[in-house]
Design a protein around this motif. Structure first.
Motif, mmCIF file in Angstrom:
data_model
loop_
_atom_site.group_PDB
_atom_site.id
_atom_site.type_symbol
_atom_site.label_atom_id
_atom_site.label_comp_id
_atom_site.label_asym_id
_atom_site.label_seq_id
_atom_site.Cartn_x
_atom_site.Cartn_y
_atom_site.Cartn_z
ATOM 1 N N GLN A 1 0.793 1.649 -7.207
ATOM 2 C CA GLN A 1 0.852 2.382 -6.480
ATOM 3 C C GLN A 1 2.466 2.773 -6.887
ATOM 4 N N VAL A 2 2.708 3.763 -6.084
ATOM 5 C CA VAL A 2 3.775 5.079 -6.685
ATOM 6 C C VAL A 2 4.458 5.628 -5.298
ATOM 7 N N GLU B 1 -5.819 5.391 -6.562
ATOM 8 C CA GLU B 1 -3.811 5.498 -5.064
ATOM 9 C C GLU B 1 -4.777 5.390 -3.440
ATOM 10 N N SER B 2 -3.473 4.147 -2.965
ATOM 11 C CA SER B 2 -4.046 4.779 -1.443
ATOM 12 C C SER B 2 -3.454 4.821 -0.600
ATOM 13 N N LEU C 1 7.613 0.314 -7.196
ATOM 14 C CA LEU C 1 5.950 0.249 -7.906
ATOM 15 C C LEU C 1 5.250 -0.719 -7.202
ATOM 16 N N MET C 2 4.016 -0.668 -6.971
ATOM 17 C CA MET C 2 3.838 -1.343 -5.872
ATOM 18 C C MET C 2 1.990 -2.247 -7.091
ATOM 19 N N ASN C 3 1.920 -3.348 -6.947
ATOM 20 C CA ASN C 3 0.673 -3.864 -7.425
ATOM 21 C C ASN C 3 -0.109 -4.239 -6.880
ATOM 22 N N PRO C 4 -1.222 -3.603 -6.866
ATOM 23 C CA PRO C 4 -2.689 -3.105 -5.701
ATOM 24 C C PRO C 4 -3.235 -4.019 -5.262
ATOM 25 N N GLY C 5 -3.270 -5.505 -6.479
ATOM 26 C CA GLY C 5 -4.115 -6.311 -6.347
ATOM 27 C C GLY C 5 -2.920 -7.528 -4.852
ATOM 28 N N GLY C 6 -2.139 -6.976 -4.587
ATOM 29 C CA GLY C 6 -0.996 -7.045 -3.499
ATOM 30 C C GLY C 6 -1.482 -6.591 -2.198
#
Length: 603
Positions: free
Chosen positions: A506-507, A411-412, A438-443
């Protein structure tokens, strides 16, 4: 300093067709075993060293990358690690030009993702500035990567062949975009109807009788990491089968020296660019998809230049015949370049294999202490002038660096900011009614850096900096998912295609759970720990979930998300982020980095 006009005239590209080059009969000489004394090579007098310079995953980073994305980790003699500032196309061009000195036989190649997910300076202009920069620094050939398909096949073809953008037109009066001087290779990308490759499958570099063939492929799983519109009408084929196919074609044409440019990569055991991944033995320090590819690609191929994972390595992995073969990657964003020596035998027209020890293959830092390439400085200035009215607009303030791409934990802090921004943009009943995001980390393509490289002042976040973090401008979707589907999505982070290299979503605030890394696969998600606002997730209940259109399409290995219902389409993810920064920060009250404590990790 202009980009090698004289050298350009010595290079001829092979025209793709069925014609076979006429060749004289030759006596086949066995390649020298790895580690042999170069002074005792058979027929040493007839060999010539060819310098292969390579890089990958540039992603339009013309200016030095912001935040931790602009650093590489260097292993020191005492075992400690040092962070070194690197990257920026002015320095990359200068590094390559310096490296070429004293090497009459030098070819420069790349392994895809030169463009796409680019900072505003390139992305605002559909990456024309990056193609111009690649022309200037003397790139000879590249494979495509998955991000070359972000805007679809027509746009990739335009980047290759030139012409002004069909909607935005020409950006500079009296100047028409001329396209790439180098070939983009798409050996494993074919049209679904015709079966023909989208662009050239291979090319041959020639200089004073020396011929080296290049075959370019992207990862077969490109459709899983690109929006559906980007790959519409295209098929992506197995990397090994494709490379083997065209290696035979080149061999029949008398081209025996072959390099594969593969936009697929590996994961070295260390993040240091100068780590020895052949310790204790060849290839022992690297894992991931490229290792299996390298072990199965035909021995006709003499070296593999790879990418996609944004890692740095220079390894030897035995080919199917047991002979060592170099497998390299130069991290990302132009922070490194690889210098590989290919010893070419004029009689056999093949490469005499060596190890990655000298002369072999070595990664070098593109340091920022060297002079800048003046022609690239001019290019950046010209495009910056056009971009300035958009790029320099302030959108928020931060009190310190907010780590995104450079965060160590699953988590960032920036992931929290982005997912909260997406929830805030979509939670109103007339905006989708989202309960979580929800967010994809690669984005998340970068950090938000407190210290600016521009003139707007430390702590000020500009539109250009926000764009660098989220350059895709995906539209936000709000959808219905059951609690059971949500749990499955969380499990797909660490199972199926994502088992070997987890993609941790990412939440937004309110969603919490425990990730148990002692377990394997889907069992890493502790089911009873998943809660929304302190209440356990109900498998039978329907939740409104905000996510970008890429994730909503099942991208990044989350097929369950395609089963969502009742979709609402909102604003872009970038607009959501900039609105959030503006609403939640000011010069007197800047946004502080979140604690990143929504996902509990047990190791």
């Amino acid at each position: 300093m202009p980009a090698r006009p004289q050298r350009r005239r010595t290079i001829s590209r092979l025209t793709i067709g069925a014609a076979v080059l006429a060749t004289a009969a030759t006596v086949t000489a066995a390649a020298q075993p790895a580690g042999a004394d170069p002074g005792h090579r058979a027929h040493a007098g007839r060999t010539v060293d060819v310098q292969l310079l390579s890089f990958n995953d540039f992603h339009g980073n013309l200016e030095p990358p912001q935040g931790s994305s602009g650093n590489v980790e260097e292993l020191q003699p005492d075992g400690s690690k040092k962070s070194v500032a690197a990257g920026g196309v002015e320095y990359l061009a200068q590094s390559l030009r310096t490296a070429r000195k004293g090497h009459p036989y030098s070819v420069t190649a790349a392994a895809g993702d030169l463009v796409g997910a680019s900072p505003l300076l390139s992305g605002l202009f559909h990456d024309e500035p990056t193609i111009e920069a690649m022309n200037k620094l003397g790139l000879d050939v590249t494979s495509v990567g998955n991000h070359e398909f972000d805007e679809g096949r027509a746009e990739l073809t335009r980047l290759q062949n030139g012409g002004c953008h069909p909607k935005d037109g020409c950006y500079m009066k009296g100047r028409k975009f001329r396209g790439a001087d180098f070939p983009y290779l798409t050996a494993n990308v074919t049209d679904e109807k015709s079966g023909k490759t989208l662009l050239k499958p291979y090319s041959v570099w020639q200089h004073k009788g020396v011929k080296i063939g290049f075959i370019g492929v992207t990862l077969e799983g490109t459709p899983n990491v690109v929006s559906a519109n980007g790959v519409k009408g295209l098929k992506f084929h197995d990397e090994v089968e494709t490379i083997d196919k065209y290696a035979k074609v080149l061999d029949r044409q008398g081209v025996k020296a072959i390099v594969a440019l593969i936009h697929e990569g590996g994961l070295p055991a260390s993040s240091s660019y100068n780590y020895n991944c052949d310790s204790p033995g060849p290839g022992d320090g690297i894992s991931g998809p490229i290792t299996d590819i390298a072990k199965h690609v035909t021995p006709k191929v003499d070296a593999l230049v790879t990418g996609h994972t944004h890692q740095a390595y220079a390894c030897t992995i035995p080919d199917p015949s047991g002979r060592p073969r170099t497998v390299t990657s130069a991290a990302s964003y132009g922070k490194l370049y690889t210098d590989t020596t290919l010893t070419y035998d004029r009689r056999t027209r093949d490469i005499v294999r060596t190890t990655v020890k000298a002369p072999g293959a070595v990664n070098h830092v593109v340091n920022r202490t060297q002079p800048k390439a003046a022609d690239l400085t001019s290019l950046i200035a010209r495009w910056n002038k056009l971009a300035a009215p958009v790029a320099n607009r302030p959108v928020g303030h931060i009190s310190a660096d907010i780590a995104g791409r450079g965060a160590e934990a699953p988590e960032s802090p920036l992931g929290d900011v982005i997912s909260d921004a997406q929830l805030e943009a979509t939670k109103a009943a007339d905006k989708g009614g989202a309960q979580l995001a929800l967010m994809n980390p690669g984005g998340i393509r970068s950090d938000l850096a407190f210290k600016s490289s521009g003139s707007e002042g430390d702590g000020v976040v500009t539109y250009g900096e926000a764009f660098t973090v989220q350059p895709f401008t995906n539209m936000m979707n709000v959808v219905d998912l059951t609690g059971a589907q949500l749990l499955t999505a969380l499990q797909q982070q660490v199972s199926g295609p994502n088992a070997a290299s987890p993609k941790i979503l990412q939440v937004s605030k309110g969603l919490t759970y425990t990730l148990d890394m002692k377990q394997s696969g889907a069992d890493r998600i502790v089911k009873d720990s998943v809660k929304l606002n302190g209440t356990a997730l109900d498998p039978a209940k329907t939740y409104r979930v905000a996510l970008n259109e890429f994730l909503a399409g099942g991208g990044d290995g989350f097929p369950v998300l395609k089963d969502a219902k009742n979709k609402y389409v909102g604003q872009s993810d970038l607009d959501a982020l900039t609105a959030y920064l503006t609403a939640h920060s000011s010069a007197s009250d800047p946004l502080t980095p979140p604690k990143a404590d929504r996902i509990t990790v047990e190791k």
